[in-house]
Design an enzyme around this catalytic site. Structure first.
Site, PDB file in Angstrom:
ATOM      1  N   SER A 148       0.977  -1.160  -0.135  1.00  0.00           N
ATOM      2  CA  SER A 148       0.130   0.089  -0.039  1.00  0.00           C
ATOM      3  C   SER A 148       0.694   1.237   0.000  1.00  0.00           C
ATOM      4  CB  SER A 148      -0.719  -0.098   1.486  1.00  0.00           C
ATOM      5  OG  SER A 148      -2.241   1.029   1.003  1.00  0.00           O
ATOM      6  N   ASP A 224     -10.281  -6.038  -3.096  1.00  0.00           N
ATOM      7  CA  ASP A 224      -9.751  -4.911  -2.079  1.00  0.00           C
ATOM      8  C   ASP A 224     -10.249  -3.216  -2.391  1.00  0.00           C
ATOM      9  OD1 ASP A 224      -7.445  -2.240  -1.954  1.00  0.00           O
ATOM     10  OD2 ASP A 224      -6.180  -4.211  -1.992  1.00  0.00           O
ATOM     11  N   HIS A 257      -7.050  -6.131   1.274  1.00  0.00           N
ATOM     12  CA  HIS A 257      -5.966  -5.069   0.894  1.00  0.00           C
ATOM     13  C   HIS A 257      -5.442  -6.382   2.425  1.00  0.00           C
ATOM     14  CE1 HIS A 257      -4.186  -1.669  -0.117  1.00  0.00           C
ATOM     15  NE2 HIS A 257      -4.324  -1.039   1.764  1.00  0.00           N
TER      16      HIS A 257
END
Lengths: 278, 278
Positions: A148, A224, A257
């Site tokens: 991320s 995600d 995620h």
């Protein structure tokens, strides 16, 4: 370059240690974790892992499930923190996506952040030389990866400094802070309104300008929750195609995620880095 | 027996889910996590994991690194919480080793704990039937394991209810709450001063009285900071020898009490349970 051991634990056939050191760059104490497999006196292949929003040096090392595979491959894994700590700047601790836990791996130019939030220079000029000094790491040939915001960091460092990072991968990276709300919020505060000052930290811009000589591996869950608004891997994919970059983005069906996603594929990433690092 | 899905994530080749349900036994909402590998319509081999002090349903499922191996073996892993939550009894949240996060898997008899802290009956009479109702688990043939206070729970349930739990292992268990400070503090508060009411929850007492028909696997780090004062595996080892129990206690050199220890050996424990469960 003094470092202080906070704690250590034996795990698999190696040791996880947490250290603290006083950073000249951030003017704060900074912590990191490092996993070192047993044995050998020579320098080992090493992965620098950059974590995402809200994380510290602890998340990856405790949740990735990567250490068994790291032993098998005789690889070191080292995890810095994601921001300076211990300051109390106005607004620093108010949101999960800016300030503490959200350094974005940039050098802030705006007050008050420019006194401490210099994570880019910290990592490049202080952290990497320090780990080379203290541990059996060849800092001219490391792998880099992250998740991320840390995937943004990995792409940024990997594309900008190929002389240091010889292999590059990412999980669910922010590929263009210029083109997403997380990036707009953080970069406006750290770097000011002028977008041209953001480009040096934008993987899409960097890949377009500099290219990349080698393979880049990206895993991205197709479930995600941040995929469409924040991550936008298609922007990087487009540039990769235009520039004929060896960019492999794998859309993993059903994954989100979380670290449940990372832990599912980190073994393959370690093997990727192990193969690329000589 | 209604359960409410809180969140779920795909991981490896399966799914981790967190659920909440209203417990009749504890009169509180209770949460648990469960990992279920993909595929198949028949009931799968299942490990019930009991966590230690301060833990919730989350620690094992995020930190054990066990889910890849669970996929390989096609095993379900289910993790209940360690105490009731959401009450505010006097002193409940004051210490890490008593009250919330420290239910010790007993049925409290002392006020005010006896209204909610009934973790023994909760697990046996409510939780196990519930998971058998909602998931493809054969609740007549589960494996059980746990860590520290949860190792105490695993030994307690495994020895007491061999008709339900067909395989038994533990990591760094409290083997005799009657003989350690953690046990004295919790059991005095939950069960009162009379030690004879403690025996039904003491693995050493239970093993001496009931014996055990099968193999018990225990891993214990020899650098565990709680080994000498709290855990005392030698007390169980002595009874195992006297009673000719197939008790294998492996002292693992250099390992401490953390999840870094558990994650190093959980794969072998899953294989142990997989072999024992038919």
């Amino acid at each position: 370059m003094t470092i202080e051991l906070i704690k250590k634990s034996r795990t698999w056939t190696g040791t996880v240690s947490y250290y603290r050191h006083q950073s000249e760059m951030t003017s704060t104490p900074m912590q990191f974790s490092i996993f070192i497999p047993d044995g050998g006196s020579s320098r080992k292949k090493t992965l620098l892992w950059l974590s995402g929003l809200t994380c510290t040096e602890e998340n990856f090392i405790t949740k990735s499930g990567a250490l068994g595979k790291a032993c098998e491959l005789d690889m070191i894994i080292v995890c810095p923190d994601t921001s300076p700590r211990g300051t109390a700047l106005k607004g620093e601790h108010d949101s999960y996506d800016f300030g503490s836990g959200a350094g974005f791996y940039v050098d802030a130019t705006q007050s008050p952040w420019n006194a401490n939030y210099l994570m880019h220079s910290y990592l490049r000029d202080e952290f990497v030389p320090m780990i080379g000094h203290h541990f059996p790491i060849n800092t001219d040939a490391m792998g880099i990866s992250g998740h991320s915001m840390g995937g943004l960091g990995a792409l940024m460092f990997g594309i900008s400094y190929p002389e240091t990072f010889k292999s590059l991968s990412a999980f669910a990276p922010i590929v263009s802070p210029i083109h997403c709300p997380w990036g707009h919020k953080a970069f406006t505060n750290y770097l000011g309104e002028n977008n041209s000052n953001w480009e040096q930290y934008d993987p899409c811009y960097l890949l377009k300008e500099r290219g990349y000589n080698g393979e880049i591996l990206i895993d991205q869950g197709d479930s995600d929750e941040f995929l469409q608004e924040q991550l936008k891997p298609e922007l990087l994919e487009k540039i990769g195609k235009e520039k004929n970059i060896e960019l492999k983005i794998r859309y993993q069906q059903g994954y989100d995620h979380s670290y449940f996603f990372i832990s599912s594929f980190i073994g393959e990433h370690l093997e990727f880095h192990h193969t690329k690092l000589i």
